[in-house]
Design an enzyme around this catalytic site. Structure first.
Site, PDB file in Angstrom:
ATOM      1  N   HIS A   1       0.832  -1.202   0.000  1.00  0.00           N
ATOM      2  CA  HIS A   1       0.000   0.000   0.000  1.00  0.00           C
ATOM      3  C   HIS A   1       0.873   1.262   0.000  1.00  0.00           C
ATOM      4  O   HIS A   1       0.621   2.179   0.781  1.00  0.00           O
ATOM      5  CB  HIS A   1      -0.926   0.017   1.218  1.00  0.00           C
ATOM      6  CG  HIS A   1      -1.917  -1.100   1.240  1.00  0.00           C
ATOM      7  ND1 HIS A   1      -2.610  -1.473   2.381  1.00  0.00           N
ATOM      8  CD2 HIS A   1      -2.348  -1.927   0.258  1.00  0.00           C
ATOM      9  CE1 HIS A   1      -3.414  -2.485   2.091  1.00  0.00           C
ATOM     10  NE2 HIS A   1      -3.270  -2.790   0.826  1.00  0.00           N
TER      11      HIS A   1
HETATM   12  C1  LIG Z   1      -0.011  -7.657  -4.789  1.00  0.00           C
HETATM   13  C2  LIG Z   1      -0.922  -6.512  -4.400  1.00  0.00           C
HETATM   14  C3  LIG Z   1      -2.136  -6.785  -3.806  1.00  0.00           C
HETATM   15  C4  LIG Z   1      -2.981  -5.742  -3.450  1.00  0.00           C
HETATM   16  N1  LIG Z   1      -4.198  -6.033  -2.898  1.00  0.00           N
HETATM   17  C5  LIG Z   1      -5.034  -5.037  -2.580  1.00  0.00           C
HETATM   18  C6  LIG Z   1      -6.341  -5.319  -2.092  1.00  0.00           C
HETATM   19  O1  LIG Z   1      -6.767  -6.469  -1.964  1.00  0.00           O
HETATM   20  N2  LIG Z   1      -7.161  -4.267  -1.780  1.00  0.00           N
HETATM   21  C7  LIG Z   1      -6.743  -2.972  -1.904  1.00  0.00           C
HETATM   22  O2  LIG Z   1      -7.527  -2.076  -1.573  1.00  0.00           O
HETATM   23  N3  LIG Z   1      -5.511  -2.681  -2.368  1.00  0.00           N
HETATM   24  C8  LIG Z   1      -4.654  -3.675  -2.721  1.00  0.00           C
HETATM   25  N4  LIG Z   1      -3.417  -3.385  -3.222  1.00  0.00           N
HETATM   26  C9  LIG Z   1      -3.035  -1.957  -3.330  1.00  0.00           C
HETATM   27  C10 LIG Z   1      -3.627  -1.303  -4.567  1.00  0.00           C
HETATM   28  O3  LIG Z   1      -3.425  -2.127  -5.686  1.00  0.00           O
HETATM   29  C11 LIG Z   1      -2.931   0.045  -4.782  1.00  0.00           C
HETATM   30  O4  LIG Z   1      -3.127   0.866  -3.658  1.00  0.00           O
HETATM   31  C12 LIG Z   1      -3.459   0.789  -5.997  1.00  0.00           C
HETATM   32  O5  LIG Z   1      -3.444   0.004  -7.170  1.00  0.00           O
HETATM   33  C13 LIG Z   1      -2.601   2.017  -6.236  1.00  0.00           C
HETATM   34  O6  LIG Z   1      -3.125   2.709  -7.334  1.00  0.00           O
HETATM   35  P1  LIG Z   1      -2.241   3.793  -8.075  1.00  0.00           P
HETATM   36  O7  LIG Z   1      -3.092   4.341  -9.150  1.00  0.00           O
HETATM   37  O8  LIG Z   1      -1.634   4.700  -7.098  1.00  0.00           O
HETATM   38  O9  LIG Z   1      -1.016   2.982  -8.714  1.00  0.00           O
HETATM   39  P2  LIG Z   1      -0.981   1.671  -9.653  1.00  0.00           P
HETATM   40  O10 LIG Z   1      -2.236   0.876  -9.519  1.00  0.00           O
HETATM   41  O11 LIG Z   1       0.329   1.027  -9.328  1.00  0.00           O
HETATM   42  O12 LIG Z   1      -0.957   2.278 -11.100  1.00  0.00           O
HETATM   43  C14 LIG Z   1       0.187   2.891 -11.645  1.00  0.00           C
HETATM   44  C15 LIG Z   1       0.250   2.564 -13.115  1.00  0.00           C
HETATM   45  O13 LIG Z   1       1.216   3.376 -13.755  1.00  0.00           O
HETATM   46  C16 LIG Z   1       1.977   2.582 -14.634  1.00  0.00           C
HETATM   47  N5  LIG Z   1       3.298   3.253 -14.765  1.00  0.00           N
HETATM   48  C17 LIG Z   1       4.246   3.433 -13.839  1.00  0.00           C
HETATM   49  N6  LIG Z   1       5.280   4.134 -14.346  1.00  0.00           N
HETATM   50  C18 LIG Z   1       4.964   4.400 -15.630  1.00  0.00           C
HETATM   51  C19 LIG Z   1       5.649   5.076 -16.683  1.00  0.00           C
HETATM   52  N7  LIG Z   1       6.850   5.644 -16.506  1.00  0.00           N
HETATM   53  N8  LIG Z   1       5.043   5.153 -17.897  1.00  0.00           N
HETATM   54  C20 LIG Z   1       3.824   4.588 -18.098  1.00  0.00           C
HETATM   55  N9  LIG Z   1       3.129   3.941 -17.126  1.00  0.00           N
HETATM   56  C21 LIG Z   1       3.707   3.851 -15.916  1.00  0.00           C
HETATM   57  C22 LIG Z   1       2.056   1.237 -13.946  1.00  0.00           C
HETATM   58  O14 LIG Z   1       2.372   0.222 -14.874  1.00  0.00           O
HETATM   59  C23 LIG Z   1       0.655   1.118 -13.376  1.00  0.00           C
HETATM   60  O15 LIG Z   1      -0.230   0.571 -14.323  1.00  0.00           O
HETATM   61  C24 LIG Z   1      -2.566  -4.405  -3.637  1.00  0.00           C
HETATM   62  C25 LIG Z   1      -1.339  -4.131  -4.249  1.00  0.00           C
HETATM   63  C26 LIG Z   1      -0.540  -5.173  -4.638  1.00  0.00           C
HETATM   64  C27 LIG Z   1       0.772  -4.859  -5.323  1.00  0.00           C
END
Ligand SMILES: Cc1cc2nc3c(=O)[nH]c(=O)nc-3n(C[C@H](O)[C@H](O)[C@H](O)COP(=O)(O)OP(=O)(O)OC[C@H]3O[C@@H](n4cnc5c(N)ncnc54)[C@H](O)[C@@H]3O)c2cc1C
Length: 455
Positions: A390
């Site tokens: 997280h």
């Molecule tokens: C294994 C795992 C299990 C989880 N289980 C849960 C759960 O059960 N319940 C829950 O609430 N949360 C869970 N989480 C946490 C949740 O997934 C994250 O809090 C959430 O996805 C974060 O969202 P975000 O948009 O900040 O980042 P992300 O979802 O990480 O999205 C970022 C995106 O940007 C892309 N990216 C990064 N750098 C670049 C770049 N330079 N150029 C182009 N694209 C790029 C990445 O590929 C990714 O697709 C889990 C996380 C993991 C890793």
């Protein structure tokens, strides 16, 4: 994925700290907008909605019902863990649709919009830099298999790379701590505390064997998209400042087949090869998977150990240096020990008695301490605590005059025109619970702010 919004107190404290528009009451409409609730116990509640893009369902068992009853027996309330007022025990909804498939943001939001004329989705395209002239964003550089590309920005660019990569992209583009950027010869366009304030949730698994024949997730009787969590509890350890109404500890409940048995180690994560022989590696997978059990994941929600993300080099394909700084502050260890102790109490309740719970050995193999002593539990926490993934907070939102902020409450990068960050990195303080639902809400709220700006 586990679906929980966090505590109303989380968002109220963001608003109080200068994030105007981010109180629980102001955010609830965005949470509701995301949701297509298919949990019979929740439909019709003021905290749930049907018809939104993200389907949530719940699958439980007698064991997870008993877990919630155990909480009530211990004096906690039975709660809806998405109602904002979450201290207590309750069912854990999942972002899983009625076909048992993960209701991911791609399926819920992007797939239905693919035909729109104003949307282009590029996969395997990595952003390498946001191009800025006179403090205004003019374009985005990225690389695909076909080489380096550039897209012109007319209105604004939105960075949503997550808490590890959003700060990397900003720093590569000249937005970040000046001294750090200078180390790599990057001109500093905006001297902001990018990459600081990294927070994450550490968790310790307490594994418990239960009566043979108890219904658990066999991998076949549950929806394929599940991660197996059926119930959860939120409580206050009592260590935190009394004026904070949010819980600081969460227990996730799963019922599964695991390497249980009287001599089985408690831990699945192996950090030290010298303990491998004790980890049932000499048994077959079938033998290891034979015993029904539950796992209570004690998870600390408000870490005082704060980490950072820094550039390793100027190369966008060089992963940044992530220093999570886990458990640096002894307070976090103390709190996790409290979580383990509550897990033990749960297994000792009358509600759980029919399942004949036996906690697996929670002891370091060479420890001389009593199993339930603080000394032993500290060793267990320090050796086996792991992340729930997280990461949050590295492009912190705050009032424009807040020296620790990277974005303002409209999620605009301070001092730069035409650039927002929209992801977990903007959280000033990580929410009390799993972070996926809060991130989706952040997306909905940002979409609304952007639309309003353009009217
Ligand atoms: C294994 C795992 C299990 C989880 N289980 C849960 C759960 O059960 N319940 C829950 O609430 N949360 C869970 N989480 C946490 C949740 O997934 C994250 O809090 C959430 O996805 C974060 O969202 P975000 O948009 O900040 O980042 P992300 O979802 O990480 O999205 C970022 C995106 O940007 C892309 N990216 C990064 N750098 C670049 C770049 N330079 N150029 C182009 N694209 C790029 C990445 O590929 C990714 O697709 C889990 C996380 C993991 C890793």
């Amino acid at each position: 994925m586990c679906f929980t919004r966090g505590s109303s107190a989380d968002y109220d404290s963001w608003a109080k700290a200068g994030c105007a528009g981010w109180s629980w009451t102001e955010l609830l409409p965005f949470f509701l907008k995301t949701e297509n609730c298919k949990c019979p116990k929740l439909v019709g509640s003021e905290f749930h909605n049907t018809g939104g893009p993200l389907t949530i369902t719940h699958r439980g068992t007698q064991l997870s019902d008993a877990f919630v009853d155990a909480g009530v027996e211990l004096g906690f309330k039975r709660v809806d863990v998405n109602s904002g007022n979450i201290i207590g025990f309750g069912d854990f909804p999942m972002t899983i649709d009625e076909d048992g498939l993960r209701s991911s943001v791609a399926r819920a939001y992007i797939h239905p919009a693919m035909e729109r004329s104003n949307l282009t989705v590029l996969c395997n395209a990595t952003v390498t830099k946001i191009n800025i002239e006179d403090k205004k964003v003019v374009g985005v550089s990225f690389r695909t298999k076909k080489g380096d590309k550039f897209v012109k920005v007319n209105k604004e660019a939105i960075v949503s790379g997550g808490s590890i990569n959003s700060p990397q992209i900003l720093m590569l583009s000249g937005i970040g701590p000046k001294k750090h950027l200078q180390q790599f010869g990057i001109d500093c366009i905006a001297d902001l505390p990018v990459g600081k304030n990294l927070q994450d949730h550490m968790s310790v698994q307490v594994k418990v064997s239960v009566k043979e024949g108890s219904e658990v997730n066999t991998g076949e009787n549950f929806p394929s998209g599940t991660n197996g969590v059926e119930g959860t509890a939120f409580f206050k350890t009592g260590l935190e400042e009394p004026d904070n109404d949010a819980p600081d500890m969460q227990i996730h409940f799963t019922g599964e087949f695991y390497p249980f048995g009287p001599d089985a180690p408690d831990i699945l994560v192996y950090k030290d090869p010298k303990y491998f022989p004790l980890m049932s590696f000499d048994t077959t997978r079938e033998e290891r998977m034979r015993k029904e059990g539950i796992v209570l994941y004690s998870t600390f929600l408000h870490p005082k150990s704060i980490g950072s993300v820094k550039l390793r080099s100027k190369d966008p394909f060089d992963p940044p240096i992530v220093d999570p700084n886990y458990l640096e502050n002894p307070y976090d260890v103390k709190a996790l020990i409290q979580g383990i102790r509550l897990a033990k109490k749960i297994t000792e309740t009358k509600a759980m008695a029919p399942f004949e719970c036996k906690i697996n050995c929670l002891k370091m193999p060479d420890s001389t301490h009593d199993e339930w002593s603080d000394e032993n539990l500290e060793e267990v926490v320090r050796h086996y605590a792991w992340t729930l993934y997280h990461p949050s907070g590295t492009c912190k939102m705050g009032a424009a005059e807040d020296k620790t902020a990277v974005v303002d409450p409209q999620l605009r990068v301070l001092g730069i025109q035409g650039l927002r960050v929209v992801d977990a990195s903007i959280m000033p303080k990580v929410t009390s619970g799993n972070t996926n639902a809060p991130c989706i809400m952040i997306g909905e709220k940002a979409a609304d702010m952007i639309k309003n700006d353009r009217q």
